[in-house]
Every structure is written in C-alpha cells, then in structure tokens.
Design an enzyme around this catalytic site. Structure first.
Site, PDB file in Angstrom:
ATOM      1  N   ASP A  85       0.927  -0.655   0.434  1.00 41.93           N
ATOM      2  CA  ASP A  85       0.013  -0.153   0.251  1.00 41.93           C
ATOM      3  C   ASP A  85       0.606   1.016  -0.375  1.00 41.93           C
ATOM      4  OD1 ASP A  85       0.405  -1.050   2.732  1.00 41.93           O
ATOM      5  OD2 ASP A  85      -0.618   0.611   3.363  1.00 41.93           O
ATOM      6  N   GLU A 145      -0.177  -1.404   5.790  1.00 39.09           N
ATOM      7  CA  GLU A 145       0.593  -1.374   6.502  1.00 39.09           C
ATOM      8  C   GLU A 145       0.928   0.114   6.863  1.00 39.09           C
ATOM      9  OE1 GLU A 145       4.659   0.704   8.173  1.00 39.09           O
ATOM     10  OE2 GLU A 145       4.020   1.283   6.125  1.00 39.09           O
TER      11      GLU A 145
HETATM   12 ZN    ZN Z   1       6.687   2.121   3.970  1.00 34.74          ZN
END
Ligand code: ZN
Length: 377
Positions: A65, A127
C-alpha cells in the site's frame, strides 16, 4: 516498477490487482505462492517461497500500500512512473515499490539457482494504516512448523543498515457525559473536563517514561514519547459538554513501555475518572479504542539478519531510525530482522516521491549477493 506504480494501491483501496500481478510473476518462476485475503476480501497478503521447503529462510518484506497522492501537487501523474535525471518518480517509488520491484527482478536468479536455504517474498497490505497485513501474516507464520529465520524489510533507509526503531501505539479515548446548562455545571457530567484531566495524566506520564529510559538507549530522544494529536469536545460556551474525544499515541523505545502507558491510563480512567462521573450520572462512560499497536524493532546484541546484511552491503555497524516498520512484528515471533532499502524516507509520503537509479542499483547488488549466499549456504 512501472507496473507496480500503475496499481493505485492507496491504503483505502483494494490491492488485489497488484497482488495478482506479483503472484503471477512469482508462480511463473516456480515459486510456491500463497495469497491470504483480509476479512473484507478486498486486500491480500502474498507469501511466496523459492528454494527448499525447510525452516531458516530469509524473508524479503515489503508493503503493497501507498499513502494518497494529490495529483495537482505533482509534476507528473503520481501513478505513472516517470524517469528524470537518474530518478524514478511515482507514488510508492521509495515507499516501497522500488524494493518490491528489485526483489522481483532478482527472483529469476533465485529460481535458477539451487538454493540451500529458502527465500520468501512477503508482500503485505495496510502497512500505512497500522501494519494490519503484517500482523495477520506474522500470526500465520507463527503457526507454521517451518518458520523463516530472518527478515529484511526494504523500507527506504538509503540502503543503510537499521536494526532498531520505536514502536507506535495509537488510541482514541471517548468520554460520554451528560449535557446541561452551563450555569449549573454540577448537574451534568462535563466530558470535556474529564478529557482534560485524562490529557493531564498523559502528560505526567512523560516524566515517568523519561525516568524509565535505558542509559544506553540509542534512540533520539532516548525515552518513549507520548503525543496528544487531537482533542474534540462540546458544542458551545454555555453548554456542559456531553462528548469528548482524545486521539493520542505513544512510541515505546522499550516493549514494556507500551503496556505501562496503556495500563496506567486504563486504571486512571476506570478507578479515578469514571467513579467521579458515575456519581452524577450512571450512564457516563470512558472507552478507549486501540487504533493500532505496532511493535518496535529492539536493537539486539545478537542479530543474524544484521550480520548477513552487513556482509552483503559492506555496512560497518547499524543505526536506529525514528519511523516505524513491520520489522518489529517479525522480531516478535522470534525472527531476527533489519530494515534496509533503497531511497530516502525524506521522499516518502511527499509529492514527487522518487527513488534514484543509484539506490535501486545498490539494492539489486545486495539482493544478488544474497542469492549467491543462499546458494552456497
Ligand atoms: Zn513504508
């Protein structure tokens, strides 16, 4: 890398297109590829293995992401890779599709070699919004009989070797009181006032955290920190505030400090504030939502991954960084972990994010040497 940047994997959106692409590429090389979807079915982790089915492998870890990009702030389309002046531009260029592309680029070499130790590709979701994918992946790995031994997380460190970072625990605490006229404060329960007392207690804890810091802490500052990021409460001057919300975080440099803060605040809310609120109104409430609790990467005297990456990159010594990564999660299940990846964190989360070709080259050299090491091991 251009193909990866073209997938607009902003954390709020699905990453399935990019994961299918990565899975295809790795499967076609003969990798054993597994996709694990999240409960929504719109996101997935990918875990792929090249080499023998045995424990002790090395994980190359990257998150799929990216943070959002406001197109007007960019010199070119953030989701179309552009090369200018020895740099590759695009959202995720350094954070962290450059590393994922480099790992994919060396995968054919790994597949062609007779690896004595397995190499695993761990590409995760979410993340940037609390390491949600990595938490799920690490739970999956912890259940396995054949667990990898170490992880290299390719977050941008300018290819410096990093063996420590703080954790990050984020919370939202909501106060429910009872509204009333401002002229008679004793008849209501003022959520704003209880939130203020809660914040005051949080700030007091800063001193306690300073006192708890290890004398040889490598971090700057050396102690665990607390930040009050947002406070919201009430409606007007003359109304008793019925609702309040405090968004706060703590960044522990030692793993014990996270529970120390959350437990101290839980006890203060339940044993001090709530009885006072409930003495006026039985419906009064304080609730704390855990937005995310991401483990720090604790610098260890012995770290097999640090030894390996120092040999691969020629680094003499390791550093700590201020930003968080997925490394602490791998460490929490007994793996050794380091952070080492191309590009600078200075360019991450910014318009015109880029990674230089020099940095990508250095990353490729590290990964190629890793292949030779795993073949010879
Ligand atoms: Zn990162």
């Amino acid at each position: 890398m251009a193909d990866l940047i073209a997938c607009p994997t902003v954390s709020s959106e699905s990453n399935l297109e990019m994961m299918a692409y990565l899975a295809d590429r790795l499967t076609s090389l003969g990798a054993r590829t597994e996709l694990f979807t999240d409960p929504s079915g719109h996101k997935a982790n990918l875990f792929a293995t090249i080499g023998p089915d045995r424990p002790g492998g090395i994980v190359l870890s990257g998150h799929s992401d990216v943070v959002p990009a406001v197109a007007e702030d960019w010199a070119s389309d953030p989701f179309e890779m552009v090369e200018r002046d020895g740099r590759l531009y695009g959202r995720g260029a350094c954070d962290m599709k450059g590393f994922i592309a480099a790992a994919l680029a060396v995968a054919p070499d790994y597949a062609a070699a007779e690896l004595a130790r397995p190499v695993h590709f761990a590409f995760t979701y979410d993340e940037e919004v609390g390491c949600l994918g990595a938490q799920a992946l690490v739970r999956e790995l912890a259940r396995r009989e054949h667990r990898p031994a170490m992880a290299i997380i390719g977050e941008p460190t300018l290819m410096h070797l990093v063996d420590g970072h703080k954790g990050c625990c984020e919370y939202t605490t909501r106060f429910t009181g009872t509204a009333g006229h401002g002229s008679a404060p004793e008849r209501g329960v003022n959520a704003a006032e209880y939130a203020a007392r809660y914040v005051a207690r949080l700030l007091e804890l800063r001193g306690a955290l300073q006192a708890r810091a290890n004398a040889d802490s490598p971090f700057d500052p050396p102690w665990s920190t607390i930040n009050v990021g947002r406070i919201e409460a009430g409606v007007a001057h003359n109304v008793i505030a019925a609702h309040a919300q405090v968004d706060w975080e703590t960044r522990p440099v030692r793993p014990e400090d996270g529970p120390f803060v959350s437990e101290t605040m839980r006890a203060y809310a339940e044993e001090v504030l709530l009885p006072a609120m409930r003495a006026v109104s039985p419906e009064a409430a304080i609730e704390t939502e855990t937005v995310g609790e991401v483990a720090g990467l604790i610098p260890m005297p012995e770290n097999e991954a640090r030894k390996l990456v120092a040999e691969l990159t020629g680094a003499n010594g390791a550093e700590v960084v201020a930003f968080g990564t997925e490394a602490g999660l791998f460490q929490s299940i007994g793996m050794s972990a380091v952070v080492c990846g191309p590009g600078s964190i200075e360019q991450a989360h910014r318009p015109d994010e880029y990674v230089s070709l020099d940095q990508l080259g250095a990353c490729l050299r590290m990964l190629e040497r890793l292949g030779s090491r795993l073949a010879a091991a």
